[in-house]
Design a protein around this motif. Structure first.
Motif, PDB file in Angstrom:
ATOM      1  N   PHE A  34     -15.042  20.348  26.175  1.00  0.00           N
ATOM      2  CA  PHE A  34     -16.270  21.094  26.429  1.00  0.00           C
ATOM      3  C   PHE A  34     -16.447  21.323  27.933  1.00  0.00           C
ATOM      4  O   PHE A  34     -16.757  22.432  28.368  1.00  0.00           O
ATOM      5  CB  PHE A  34     -17.485  20.351  25.843  1.00  0.00           C
ATOM      6  CG  PHE A  34     -18.715  21.200  25.826  1.00  0.00           C
ATOM      7  CD1 PHE A  34     -19.046  21.956  24.705  1.00  0.00           C
ATOM      8  CD2 PHE A  34     -19.546  21.287  26.945  1.00  0.00           C
ATOM      9  CE1 PHE A  34     -20.186  22.763  24.695  1.00  0.00           C
ATOM     10  CE2 PHE A  34     -20.681  22.097  26.941  1.00  0.00           C
ATOM     11  CZ  PHE A  34     -21.000  22.831  25.811  1.00  0.00           C
ATOM     12  N   ARG A  35     -16.219  20.266  28.731  1.00  0.00           N
ATOM     13  CA  ARG A  35     -16.396  20.426  30.187  1.00  0.00           C
ATOM     14  C   ARG A  35     -15.390  21.421  30.766  1.00  0.00           C
ATOM     15  O   ARG A  35     -15.737  22.246  31.605  1.00  0.00           O
ATOM     16  CB  ARG A  35     -16.236  19.062  30.891  1.00  0.00           C
ATOM     17  CG  ARG A  35     -17.441  18.168  30.700  1.00  0.00           C
ATOM     18  CD  ARG A  35     -17.499  17.011  31.675  1.00  0.00           C
ATOM     19  NE  ARG A  35     -18.438  16.020  31.138  1.00  0.00           N
ATOM     20  CZ  ARG A  35     -18.089  14.966  30.403  1.00  0.00           C
ATOM     21  NH1 ARG A  35     -16.805  14.708  30.169  1.00  0.00           N
ATOM     22  NH2 ARG A  35     -19.004  14.141  29.921  1.00  0.00           N
ATOM     23  N   ARG A  36     -14.163  21.342  30.287  1.00  0.00           N
ATOM     24  CA  ARG A  36     -13.136  22.273  30.768  1.00  0.00           C
ATOM     25  C   ARG A  36     -13.486  23.703  30.364  1.00  0.00           C
ATOM     26  O   ARG A  36     -13.360  24.639  31.146  1.00  0.00           O
ATOM     27  CB  ARG A  36     -11.785  21.864  30.171  1.00  0.00           C
ATOM     28  CG  ARG A  36     -10.591  22.614  30.696  1.00  0.00           C
ATOM     29  CD  ARG A  36      -9.301  22.008  30.135  1.00  0.00           C
ATOM     30  NE  ARG A  36      -9.270  22.079  28.679  1.00  0.00           N
ATOM     31  CZ  ARG A  36      -8.764  21.138  27.866  1.00  0.00           C
ATOM     32  NH1 ARG A  36      -8.226  20.044  28.366  1.00  0.00           N
ATOM     33  NH2 ARG A  36      -8.780  21.303  26.553  1.00  0.00           N
ATOM     34  N   GLY A  37     -13.954  23.879  29.122  1.00  0.00           N
ATOM     35  CA  GLY A  37     -14.324  25.211  28.642  1.00  0.00           C
ATOM     36  C   GLY A  37     -15.538  25.756  29.372  1.00  0.00           C
ATOM     37  O   GLY A  37     -15.583  26.940  29.729  1.00  0.00           O
ATOM     38  N   TRP A  38     -16.512  24.880  29.613  1.00  0.00           N
ATOM     39  CA  TRP A  38     -17.722  25.330  30.310  1.00  0.00           C
ATOM     40  C   TRP A  38     -17.396  25.760  31.737  1.00  0.00           C
ATOM     41  O   TRP A  38     -17.901  26.793  32.225  1.00  0.00           O
ATOM     42  CB  TRP A  38     -18.779  24.218  30.304  1.00  0.00           C
ATOM     43  CG  TRP A  38     -20.128  24.710  30.733  1.00  0.00           C
ATOM     44  CD1 TRP A  38     -20.719  24.543  31.948  1.00  0.00           C
ATOM     45  CD2 TRP A  38     -21.038  25.491  29.955  1.00  0.00           C
ATOM     46  NE1 TRP A  38     -21.935  25.159  31.980  1.00  0.00           N
ATOM     47  CE2 TRP A  38     -22.170  25.754  30.775  1.00  0.00           C
ATOM     48  CE3 TRP A  38     -21.019  25.998  28.639  1.00  0.00           C
ATOM     49  CZ2 TRP A  38     -23.262  26.505  30.322  1.00  0.00           C
ATOM     50  CZ3 TRP A  38     -22.102  26.745  28.197  1.00  0.00           C
ATOM     51  CH2 TRP A  38     -23.201  26.990  29.026  1.00  0.00           C
TER      52      TRP A  38
END
Lengths: 148, 148, 148, 148, 148, 148
Positions: C24-28
């Protein structure tokens, strides 16, 4: 279609009430006008899995829509060939309807023009795949001794 | 590609040399035959972002394909309306070509029949969305005092 | 599936263990690179009906696919704009990704060229509808004082 | 995006932290429930060209979406078969999912009904091509001694 | 449907022979089960341009296909919603059938799951556009005081 | 159309006058840059049925669009491969353009990434069918001793 009632797809309508019989007969007659042989092959292929789908093709597609007043057979097949070539995901049906179009008065050069026009509205791949379908159909008709 | 001229596809252009000006004039004349007003609106809308796309519409779509011998304007518009209604993702162009079809000799009942036939090949939603596009076009023409 | 580890597709995950939080952090972060404002609008719109769909967009579409090594952001947005313009049935997403493409280094003339190329492969209606989407996006960016 | 945690989409992941290994194992188990043999063939075919695409099928398509609460396997396969038959451009996947639907409790007559319904929404060619895909699948299952 | 015979679309079948009347009545009854209000709006909109298309919707789509034994109304609407969301070019019909699905026993969370599954088979834009259609429908039903 | 030359779309052609021979030669040269062998096969296949369609491919698709300034060959092929993979109904053309992309500087891993990105925008079936087309192309190139 042979006289063998047991194998005759037209019997599929036998148990339907009077005016469904009318629709079936009207649709079957229309199918004979445009491409009887292909229609029988499709009906036979559906007989053991979905005979009602075959019946709907005869009753609805041909008995209701194709038999509807307002457009002649030749124009209806131009409409169908144009739609199928543009959609690009129904090659077996496209070939059947190129045959049908030629059966009801379209010429081969007209089919070629329809496919060329696809380049403008659906792109060159649709035009090319439609043209190669037409080429296959023309070869089948040459092999069968048909001159148009 | 070999030196064998007879088999050389590059020879296909040999008898076609014409200037782009010729193609543009031929295409523009064809556009005036089918729907000059809509064409000018599209060309104007493209003028500040992609004038060459507008030029290709005139030169290629109308100067090459529509002006190609083999199909009359009325049949070409039937082909286009059928393709666009079947594809179902080009409503602005569908409406322009329903106008164009009526301009070159199609009747309103013929347009209605084409949309009904979509139910068979592209499904009832395509038929309905095409029919409502036709209904809008008919209303626009009524408002403009056009009788067909 | 045999015990032969070397041929066992289930082993494909062995070196990839990472928490969903990491994805999620990488995608965000990836979303912030390409179009943070649009992403937040979509996520907010999904929040009360399908927050997990929003989460999948961040984790899978951006955390897995966009963040995958092998293509830079600019090329990925060219791929996306081309796909959406060709499909022709996802105009809201097409406009979001024209913005995103411009955000990560594409120029307006490059977007125009992509749309012109649609005329060849998906037809002129796809090219025109894509071009008018681009025209809208360019106007939005002009209004926001963006120079590319 | 403000610091208001309650409205921050980035918080969506907070309660979902799970390793990719968990997702892969959950997805692989789900795949075994619906069609383990086909899944292994696809994964093996991808192994030398794009193993990560195979991994995403397991982790995202099956580990996230199919394993999501809210619909049982049988309903999910009805959704998938309907979508693929309507799109009409993914015959290999359509056949895999007709198998899968039968594996998780759909009956052959139900598959036939789904294809008949395609005639209404996507047109008769989609219905026919879906029906013939079903006919092939039924024959494969007969040959394998499967009774449903 | 009011008692005003002149404006009553159900009168469209009046001049058809007995079993077409049967099909029309069976289809009309089926339409009332799934979404009578929307059906009447569509029939009324077609009345002055293509009443036979309205009649075919009742007779064929509902009288033949929906009324065919083998699938219950709820499953048929899941099939239809899945097909239309995957095709992505029939938003008005998609919204009508989300209403219909909810009318015959689907829950809102099930509709949400169907749209999430579109991400896997038709892509995230199809999932998002389907989800936003669902969001609109849910709001319409809230405004009408419907609790499902 | 007013006499105001500055606003007259018909003026768009003024600076472009070139013979069709020029366009054909420019297009043919462009085709040799991207995939001469495939182009000749297509042109030859069209020669006896629709040579003008072959000519339009050279003159319009390659002489006008591909030769247009603004995007290099490699980016144009990325656009084309993305569009065809997303549409999913033009596999022969997709394979030709994967070859072409590799001929003009794309790498095999870049093609693989493009196909993976299809999973997000057009769904996993489009990604898988595109990936298997790429796998076929890579095998053809291995067999021909090509290293990229």
């Amino acid at each position: 279609m042979a006289g063998d009632a047991a194998n005759d797809p037209a019997n599929g309508a036998a148990s339907h009430a009077a005016s469904d019989d009318d629709r079936f007969r009207r649709g079957w007659a229309k199918l004979q006008e445009v491409d009887g042989a292909a229609a029988e092959r499709v009906m036979t292929a559906l007989q053991d899995i979905a005979p009602d789908l075959g019946r709907y093709i005869v009753e609805f597609a041909y008995g209701d829509v194709y038999a509807h007043p307002g457009l002649d057979n030749r124009t209806r097949e131009i409409v169908t060939v144009s739609a199928l070539a543009a959609m690009g995901n129904a090659q077996p049906q496209l070939k059947i309807h190129i045959h049908a179009a030629l059966n009801v008065g379209c010429t081969r050069p007209e089919i070629v023009e329809i496919m060329m026009q696809m380049a403008v509205y659906a792109g060159f791949p649709a035009a090319l795949n439609g043209m190669f379908a037409a080429k296959d159909v023309f070869a089948e008709r040459d092999a069968a001794g048909k001159t148009n």
